[in-house]
Design an enzyme around this catalytic site. Structure first.
Site, short mmCIF file in Angstrom:
data_model
loop_
_atom_site.label_atom_id
_atom_site.label_comp_id
_atom_site.label_asym_id
_atom_site.label_seq_id
_atom_site.Cartn_x
_atom_site.Cartn_y
_atom_site.Cartn_z
N HIS A 14 4.03 19.99 -43.79
CA HIS A 14 3.20 21.19 -43.65
C HIS A 14 1.78 20.81 -43.24
O HIS A 14 1.37 19.66 -43.27
CB HIS A 14 3.19 22.03 -44.93
CG HIS A 14 2.46 21.44 -46.09
ND1 HIS A 14 2.25 22.11 -47.28
CD2 HIS A 14 1.89 20.22 -46.28
CE1 HIS A 14 1.58 21.35 -48.12
NE2 HIS A 14 1.35 20.21 -47.55
N CYS A 33 -5.45 17.89 -46.17
CA CYS A 33 -4.24 18.70 -46.01
C CYS A 33 -4.30 19.57 -44.77
O CYS A 33 -3.31 20.18 -44.38
CB CYS A 33 -4.02 19.58 -47.24
SG CYS A 33 -3.58 18.60 -48.67
N HIS A 39 1.48 16.66 -42.49
CA HIS A 39 1.89 15.54 -43.35
C HIS A 39 3.06 16.02 -44.18
O HIS A 39 3.34 17.23 -44.22
CB HIS A 39 0.72 15.09 -44.24
CG HIS A 39 0.27 16.18 -45.16
ND1 HIS A 39 -0.62 17.14 -44.76
CD2 HIS A 39 0.63 16.49 -46.43
CE1 HIS A 39 -0.81 17.99 -45.75
NE2 HIS A 39 -0.06 17.63 -46.79
N HIS A 41 5.75 15.90 -47.80
CA HIS A 41 5.89 15.70 -49.25
C HIS A 41 7.37 15.60 -49.58
O HIS A 41 8.21 16.19 -48.90
CB HIS A 41 5.35 16.90 -50.03
CG HIS A 41 3.87 17.08 -49.91
ND1 HIS A 41 2.97 16.38 -50.66
CD2 HIS A 41 3.14 17.90 -49.11
CE1 HIS A 41 1.74 16.77 -50.36
NE2 HIS A 41 1.81 17.68 -49.40
N ASP A 79 14.77 21.74 -46.15
CA ASP A 79 14.83 20.27 -46.18
C ASP A 79 14.68 19.69 -44.78
O ASP A 79 15.38 20.10 -43.84
CB ASP A 79 16.16 19.83 -46.80
CG ASP A 79 16.18 18.33 -47.10
OD1 ASP A 79 15.11 17.77 -47.41
OD2 ASP A 79 17.26 17.72 -46.99
N HIS A 80 13.76 18.74 -44.64
CA HIS A 80 13.44 18.11 -43.35
C HIS A 80 12.95 19.11 -42.31
O HIS A 80 13.18 18.95 -41.11
CB HIS A 80 14.63 17.30 -42.82
CG HIS A 80 14.84 16.03 -43.60
ND1 HIS A 80 15.37 16.02 -44.87
CD2 HIS A 80 14.54 14.75 -43.31
CE1 HIS A 80 15.40 14.78 -45.32
NE2 HIS A 80 14.90 13.99 -44.40
N GLU A 124 4.68 19.18 -56.03
CA GLU A 124 4.31 18.69 -54.70
C GLU A 124 4.01 17.19 -54.78
O GLU A 124 4.23 16.44 -53.84
CB GLU A 124 3.11 19.45 -54.17
CG GLU A 124 2.89 19.23 -52.69
CD GLU A 124 1.89 20.21 -52.14
OE1 GLU A 124 2.29 21.12 -51.38
OE2 GLU A 124 0.70 20.08 -52.47
#
Ligand code: NI
Length: 136
Positions: A14, A33, A39, A41, A79-80, A124
């Site tokens: 995100h 951020c 980047h 998580h 996811d991904h 997170e």
């Protein structure tokens, strides 16, 4: 009341920014951020269902079923993925852990067949997590 928890892990990227802010303000508010290229998580998600024990099964909710519901409705969508672009239920929202937790709650709430969705917790990082328990 009995509380049943399923934990899942997913990876997503995100970038935190508000398109209504200037670049400078975005940097002030979101710091690293807000880096333009984003980047990632490794998020830990905990979904808690509360209810009474069904005397015939001994379950509040079958955890196998809860796992499938979370996979089908949440993990397959996040996811991904890039949370700014790819995820329909995050569209138009800044993908903070707060907004992701609320989005996951809204996706899951009506899908729980026995007991009631009680809490969505989203880690997170190891030290930072958000918990949403619906509108109080
Ligand atoms: Ni981040």
């Amino acid at each position: 009341m009995v509380y049943v928890t399923r934990r899942e892990i997913f990876s997503a990227s995100h970038r935190l920014f508000n398109p209504g802010f200037s670049d400078k303000k975005n940097e002030e508010v979101f710091g690293k951020c807000s880096n333009p290229n984003g980047h990632g998580h490794n998020y830990i998600l905990e979904v808690i269902v509360a209810g009474d024990i069904d005397p015939e099964t001994g379950y509040v909710i079958d955890l196998k079923l809860l796992k499938e519901i979370i996979h089908e409705n949440v993990l397959e969508r996040v996811d991904h993925k890039n949370l700014n672009i790819d995820v329909d239920f995050m569209r138009g929202k800044i993908p903070t852990a707060e907004n992701i937790a609320v989005g996951i709650w809204n996706v899951l709430e009506s899908k729980i067949p026995s007991g009631k969705l009680y809490s969505v917790k989203l880690y997170e990082t190891e030290n930072n997590y958000i918990e949403y328990k619906g509108k109080q």
